[in-house]
Design an enzyme around this catalytic site. Structure first.
Site, PDB file in Angstrom:
ATOM      1  N   CYS A   1       0.825  -1.204   0.000  1.00 26.23           N
ATOM      2  CA  CYS A   1       0.000   0.000   0.000  1.00 26.23           C
ATOM      3  C   CYS A   1       0.865   1.262   0.000  1.00 26.23           C
ATOM      4  CB  CYS A   1      -0.964   0.084   1.173  1.00 26.23           C
ATOM      5  SG  CYS A   1      -2.118  -1.289   1.251  1.00 26.23           S
TER       6      CYS A   1
ATOM      7  N   ARG B   1       4.456  -0.278  -4.426  1.00 21.82           N
ATOM      8  CA  ARG B   1       4.142  -0.792  -3.097  1.00 21.82           C
ATOM      9  C   ARG B   1       2.884  -1.660  -3.089  1.00 21.82           C
ATOM     10  NH1 ARG B   1       7.100   2.309   0.690  1.00 21.82           N
ATOM     11  NH2 ARG B   1       5.873   1.363   2.334  1.00 21.82           N
TER      12      ARG B   1
ATOM     13  N   TRP C   1      -2.324  -3.008  -1.745  1.00 25.44           N
ATOM     14  CA  TRP C   1      -1.984  -4.435  -1.765  1.00 25.44           C
ATOM     15  C   TRP C   1      -2.955  -5.087  -0.789  1.00 25.44           C
ATOM     16  CZ3 TRP C   1      -0.203  -8.345   1.561  1.00 25.44           C
ATOM     17  CH2 TRP C   1       0.303  -9.493   0.926  1.00 25.44           C
TER      18      TRP C   1
ATOM     19  N   ASN D   1      -2.788   1.811   5.449  1.00 27.07           N
ATOM     20  CA  ASN D   1      -1.814   0.761   5.160  1.00 27.07           C
ATOM     21  C   ASN D   1      -1.613  -0.011   6.457  1.00 27.07           C
ATOM     22  OD1 ASN D   1       0.335  -0.801   4.272  1.00 27.07           O
ATOM     23  ND2 ASN D   1       1.844   0.827   4.566  1.00 27.07           N
ATOM     24  N   GLY D   2      -1.671  -1.341   6.394  1.00 28.88           N
ATOM     25  CA  GLY D   2      -1.461  -2.148   7.599  1.00 28.88           C
ATOM     26  C   GLY D   2      -2.668  -3.026   7.870  1.00 28.88           C
TER      27      GLY D   2
ATOM     28  N   GLU E   1      18.890 -17.209  -4.696  1.00 23.93           N
ATOM     29  CA  GLU E   1      18.454 -15.873  -5.125  1.00 23.93           C
ATOM     30  C   GLU E   1      18.066 -15.895  -6.609  1.00 23.93           C
ATOM     31  OE1 GLU E   1      17.457 -13.231  -4.095  1.00 23.93           O
ATOM     32  OE2 GLU E   1      17.909 -11.631  -5.486  1.00 23.93           O
TER      33      GLU E   1
ATOM     34  N   LYS F   1      14.310 -14.945  -8.049  1.00 26.33           N
ATOM     35  CA  LYS F   1      14.066 -13.924  -9.090  1.00 26.33           C
ATOM     36  C   LYS F   1      13.168 -14.504 -10.178  1.00 26.33           C
ATOM     37  CE  LYS F   1      15.011 -10.947  -7.467  1.00 26.33           C
ATOM     38  NZ  LYS F   1      15.638 -10.715  -6.219  1.00 26.33           N
TER      39      LYS F   1
ATOM     40  N   GLU G   1       9.461 -15.084  -8.885  1.00 30.55           N
ATOM     41  CA  GLU G   1       8.615 -13.907  -8.678  1.00 30.55           C
ATOM     42  C   GLU G   1       8.320 -13.154  -9.965  1.00 30.55           C
ATOM     43  OE1 GLU G   1      10.076 -11.065  -5.770  1.00 30.55           O
ATOM     44  OE2 GLU G   1      12.131 -11.298  -6.410  1.00 30.55           O
TER      45      GLU G   1
ATOM     46  N   HIS H   1      20.772 -36.303  -2.885  1.00 31.56           N
ATOM     47  CA  HIS H   1      19.948 -36.776  -1.766  1.00 31.56           C
ATOM     48  C   HIS H   1      18.452 -36.637  -2.053  1.00 31.56           C
ATOM     49  CE1 HIS H   1      23.468 -37.393   0.694  1.00 31.56           C
ATOM     50  NE2 HIS H   1      23.909 -36.197   0.318  1.00 31.56           N
TER      51      HIS H   1
ATOM     52  N   LYS I   1       6.270  -4.294  -2.914  1.00 24.36           N
ATOM     53  CA  LYS I   1       7.682  -4.039  -2.645  1.00 24.36           C
ATOM     54  C   LYS I   1       8.044  -4.197  -1.175  1.00 24.36           C
ATOM     55  CE  LYS I   1      11.850  -2.757  -3.637  1.00 24.36           C
ATOM     56  NZ  LYS I   1      12.687  -3.809  -4.243  1.00 24.36           N
TER      57      LYS I   1
HETATM   58  O1  M6R Z   1      12.678  -4.690   2.338  1.00 21.82           O
HETATM   59  P1  M6R Z   1      13.206  -6.037   2.735  1.00 21.82           P
HETATM   60  O2  M6R Z   1      14.627  -6.230   2.316  1.00 21.82           O
HETATM   61  O3  M6R Z   1      13.023  -6.330   4.201  1.00 21.82           O
HETATM   62  O4  M6R Z   1      12.327  -7.074   1.935  1.00 21.82           O
HETATM   63  C1  M6R Z   1      12.484  -8.454   2.100  1.00 21.82           C
HETATM   64  C2  M6R Z   1      11.759  -9.236   1.037  1.00 21.82           C
HETATM   65  O5  M6R Z   1      10.386  -8.958   1.076  1.00 21.82           O
HETATM   66  C3  M6R Z   1      12.294  -8.912  -0.367  1.00 21.82           C
HETATM   67  O6  M6R Z   1      13.658  -9.154  -0.462  1.00 21.82           O
HETATM   68  C4  M6R Z   1      11.568  -9.761  -1.423  1.00 21.82           C
HETATM   69  O7  M6R Z   1      11.888 -11.112  -1.264  1.00 21.82           O
HETATM   70  C5  M6R Z   1      11.899  -9.271  -2.833  1.00 21.82           C
HETATM   71  N1  M6R Z   1      10.698  -9.190  -3.614  1.00 21.82           N
HETATM   72  C6  M6R Z   1      12.848 -10.164  -3.546  1.00 21.82           C
HETATM   73  O8  M6R Z   1      13.120  -9.746  -4.833  1.00 21.82           O
END
Ligand code: M6R
Length: 616
Positions: free
Chosen positions: A2, A27, A75, A101-102, A486, A490, A493, A509, A611
C-alpha cells in the site's frame, strides 16, 4: 504494501496525489483511489486494478479542482481487490475519507460494535479500514476536530497501521497516524506532503520529516503539528533526501528492474565510499556500538526475509571466516516464534532494504526485549527498522522501485562484508593488511560488474530461448549456494515459473529426481582457487548432465575445466570465492528480467507481490 499520499497546498491536489501514487505504485497495485475536499464535501474516485484504471476513470469523469487531497494504491489484505474494497473509505455521512496501510487486528470486534449500535451505520466493504473511517466520523459528531478524532480512534485500534484522513468540513488539514507502518512528511514552501516514502513527493521537496511510533501528524499549508495518541507534543527528525527525481524515473530503460541492475556498479561503489580512514582503518559511521560492545559479542544471529535473507546467508560465510564468531541465519517470520536463545552477548543483524518489513521489525523488537543489541543493514533513511535498532549500516543503493530486489541485494552484500571486516578489525582476528586487501578487492568489484553487464546480450538471448520451459533448477556450493537460491527466487517472482535453488552437494539426496531431459540447470561454479570445492561442483554438474539436464554454467574466465560439461558457458570475472556472489548474481538477475519480459509479464509489478511487506 500500500502506498499513501496526502497533500495540502496551493497546487491541484489531484495532480500531486496522482503523481505521488505513480511513484508509490510499486508498493501495491490491486486498486487505487483518491479523495479531495471540495466545497464542504468529499469527492472521490477508486478503481480495482492498476493506477491506470483510476486515471482512465478520472479522465472519463473529471474531478473538480481542489487543493487538499489523499490517495492510495493497495496491496489487498482484508477483502478482495475490487472497487468496493478499494481505498479511500468513507464514513457513514461521507464527511470523512480515509486511506490505510497495515492491518487493524481488532477490526472484527470494532465492526460488531458499530453494527450493533445502529443499522444506519452499515458497512459496505469487507475491509478493516472502513471500520476506522466510521469511528472517525462518529468522533467528529462530538464537535472535535479531525486531529483529536484521529487520536481518540487510534487509542481503540490494535495492530499496525498508517491512517491518512480528510474532513469535508475542514479543507485546511490532512491528518495522519502511524504505528509500525511507514509514513514520512515532506516539507515544502507553503505546502506540505505525506507519503509512505519520500518518492511520493521528491518532485516537490527533498526536505523530509521522520515520524516516531504512535504519533498523530496534522499537515497544513504552513507546516506540521505532531503529537502522541494522547495529545502530548512530539517532534519529528528532519532530514534532507540525498537523491532526486531522476533516481525515481526509468531513464530510458523498459523496466525499473533493468535500470536498477545496470546501476549496480554505482550502487556498490557508493556503498563503499568513505569507509576507510586516512590511516587505512575501516570506519562505519553509523555503527553506534562501542568497540568493547563488539568485542563482547560471542554469537551473531542474522534475521531477514526473501532476498535479504540470502544476503544474510552469504554474510554467514564471510563473518565466520574472518572473525570466527558463530553466525546463525534465520527467517524473520520464524525467529520470535521459536523462543530463540539470545542475550546481551548476541548481536542480532537485521537486513532489510525497505526498513519496513513487518516480520523483521517484530523480530528485532523481540530481540531487544531479550537484551541483545540489534544492528540494521538498511537502504532507507527514515524507516522504522534502523530507527528501532542500536546501530545501522546504511547501504547507498538509492531508491529501489522494481519489486524484485537487485541493487538492494548487492549493496546488502557489501554492507555484510564491511561488517565482517570491521568486526575482524575490532576483535583482532585478522591483520590490518589482510583487511585492507579485501577492501581493495571490494573496491575493484564495480568494474567487474560492468564487465558482466557488457555481456548482457548473450544472457538475454539465452533467456529468450527458454521461453516455454516449465522449470529451471539452480545449483551452487558455499557462497554460490545462496546465489542459486536468489537466482531461483528472481525467476519465480518475475516469470511465475517453477524454479528451485539447491546446494549442489544435496542434489543426490533427492532433488536430482526432478531432472528431466532438456531441463535447464544453472550452475554457479566456484572460482578455481578453492580446488576441492571446484572439483565437487564439477561432479555435481556431470551428475545432472548425465540425466539429460541442459547445463548453463557460470564460471570464472579461463576456467577450462568447466567448458566440456557446459551446454552454455557464462563467464564471470576473477574474484575471491567469498566475493563471487557480487558478480555471479548479476547474470541471474538479467536472465530472470529478460525471460519474464519475453513472456509478457510486468517485470516491475509481478502478480500478488508488493515491494515492502508491512504486514506479518
Ligand atoms: O525490504 P526487505 O529487504 O526487508 O524485503 C524483504 C523481502 O520482502 C524482499 O527481499 C523480497 O523477497 C523481494 N521481492 C525479492 O526480490
Amino acid at each position: 504494501m500500500c502506498g499513501i499520499v496526502g497533500y495540502v497546498g496551493p497546487r491541484q491536489a489531484q495532480d500531486v496525489v496522482l503523481d505521488g501514487l505513480r511513484r508509490l505504485e510499486y508498493r501495491g497495485y490491486d486498486s487505487a483511489g483518491i479523495a479531495l475536499v471540495v466545497d464542504d464535501a468529499i469527492v472521490f474516485a477508486k478503481k480495482a486494478g492498476k493506477l491506470a484504471n483510476l486515471e482512465k476513470a478520472i479522465a472519463d469523469a473529471p474531478l473538480p479542482p481542489a487543493t487538499t487531497g489523499i490517495g492510495h494504491t493497495r496491496w489487498a489484505t482484508h477483502g478482495a481487490p475490487n472497487d468496493v474494497n478499494a481505498h479511500p473509505h468513507l464514513g457513514f455521512g461521507r464527511r470523512v475519507a480515509l486511506v490505510h496501510n497495515g492491518i487493524i487486528e481488532n477490526f472484527a470486534e470494532l465492526r460488531a460494535r458499530i453494527e450493533a449500535d445502529s443499522d444506519e451505520l452499515g458497512l459496505v466493504s469487507e475491509t478493516d479500514t472502513e471500520v476506522a473511517a466510521q469511528l472517525l466520523e462518529l468522533q467528529l459528531a462530538s464537535d472535535i476536530d479531525l486531529t483529536e478524532a484521529m487520536r481518540r480512534v487510534c487509542t481503540q485500534l490494535e495492530g499496525a497501521f498508517t491512517l491518512v484522513a480528510v474532513d469535508a468540513h475542514d479543507p485546511s488539514r490532512v491528518v495522519a497516524a502511524r504505528r509500525s507502518s511507514p509514513l514520512v512528511v515532506g516539507l515544502g514552501d507553503g505546502e506540505t506532503f505525506l507519503g509512505s516514502d519520500v518518492a511520493a513527493f521528491i518532485e516537490h521537496t527533498r526536505e523530509a520529516l521522520e515520524l516516531g511510533q504512535d504519533q498523530v501528524v496534522t499537515i497544513t499549508r504552513s507546516g506540521v503539528e505532531i503529537t502522541d495518541f494522547h495529545g502530548n507534543p512530539q517532534e519529528g527528525r528532519r532530514y534532507h533526501v540525498d537523491w532526486d527525481l531522476s533516481a525515481a524515473e526509468k531513464e530510458g530503460h523498459d523496466w525499473f528492474m533493468r535500470k536498477e541492475i545496470f546501476e549496480q556498479p554505482r550502487a556498490v561503489a557508493d556503498s563503499l565510499l568513505g569507509r576507510r580512514t586516512a590511516e587505512g582503518l575501516l570506519q562505519l559511521d553509523e555503527m553506534r556500538l562501542s568497540d568493547q560492545e563488539l568485542r563482547d559479542i560471542d554469537k551473531i544471529i542474522i534475521i531477514a526475509c526473501g532476498t535479504s535473507f540470502y544476503a544474510g546467508m552469504v554474510a554467514k560465510y564471510a563473518i565466520e571466516h574472518w572473525t570466527r564468531v558463530p553466525v546463525e541465519v534465520e527467517l524473520s517470520s520464524e525467529f520470535r516464534y521459536r523462543d530463540p536463545i539470545v542475550d546481551y552477548s548476541t548481536l542480532v543483524v537485521a537486513i532489510s532494504q525497505s526498513g519496513e518489513t513487518a516480520d523483521t521489525l517484530q523480530a528485532i523488537r523481540h530481540a531487544r526485549t531479550q537484551r541483545s543489541k540489534v544492528l540494521a543493514i538498511c537502504n532507507t533513511n527514515g524507516s522504522t527498522i534502523p530507527r528501532e535498532s542500536d546501530a545501522v549500516i546504511y547501504t547507498h543503493a538509492g531508491p529501489e522501485i522494481g519489486v524484485a530486489s537487485t541493487k538492494g541485494f548487492l549493496t546488502q552484500l557489501v554492507a555484510c562484508y564491511l561488517l565482517a571486516l570491521y568486526l575482524a578489525q575490532v576483535k583482532g582476528t585478522r591483520f590490518g593488511d589482510e583487511i585492507t586487501e579485501v577492501v581493495m578487492q571490494l573496491e575493484a568489484i564495480p568494474a567487474h560488474i560492468e564487465s558482466v553487464l557488457d555481456s548482457a546480450e548473450s544472457v538475454y538471448e539465452l533467456a529468450r530461448s527458454l521461453v516455454g520451459t516449465p522449470s529451471v533448477l539452480y545449483v551452487g556450493r558455499h557462497a554460490g549456494y545462496p546465489v542459486a537460491l536468489e537466482g531461483a527466487l528472481k525467476l519465480k517472482e518475475l516469470a511465475y515459473l517453477h524454479a528451485e535453488g539447491f546446494a549442489a552437494g544435496e542434489l543426490k539426496h533427492g532433488p536430482i529426481a526432478l531432472v528431466e531431459d532438456g531441463m535447464p540447470v544453472l550452475c554457479v561454479v566456484p572460482p578455481r582457487g578453492r580446488d576441492q570445492l571446484h572439483d565437487k561442483m564439477l561432479s555435481g554438474i556431470q551428475e545432472v548432465r548425465a540425466r539429460g539436464a541442459r547445463t548453463i554454467c557460470l564460471a570464472e574466465e579461463g576456467d577450462d575445466r568447466v567448458a566440456p560439461y557446459a551446454d552454455v558457458l557464462i563467464t564471470l570475472p576473477r574474484v575471491p570465492v567469498l566475493l563471487q556472489p557480487l558478480v555471479a548474481v548479476v547474470p541471474l538477475q538479467l536472465f530472470a528480467c529478460e525471460l519474464a519480459s519475453a513472456m509478457g509479464h510486468d517485470v516491475d509489478q509481478p502478480r500478488n507481490l508488493a515491494k515492502s511487506v508491512t504486514v506479518e
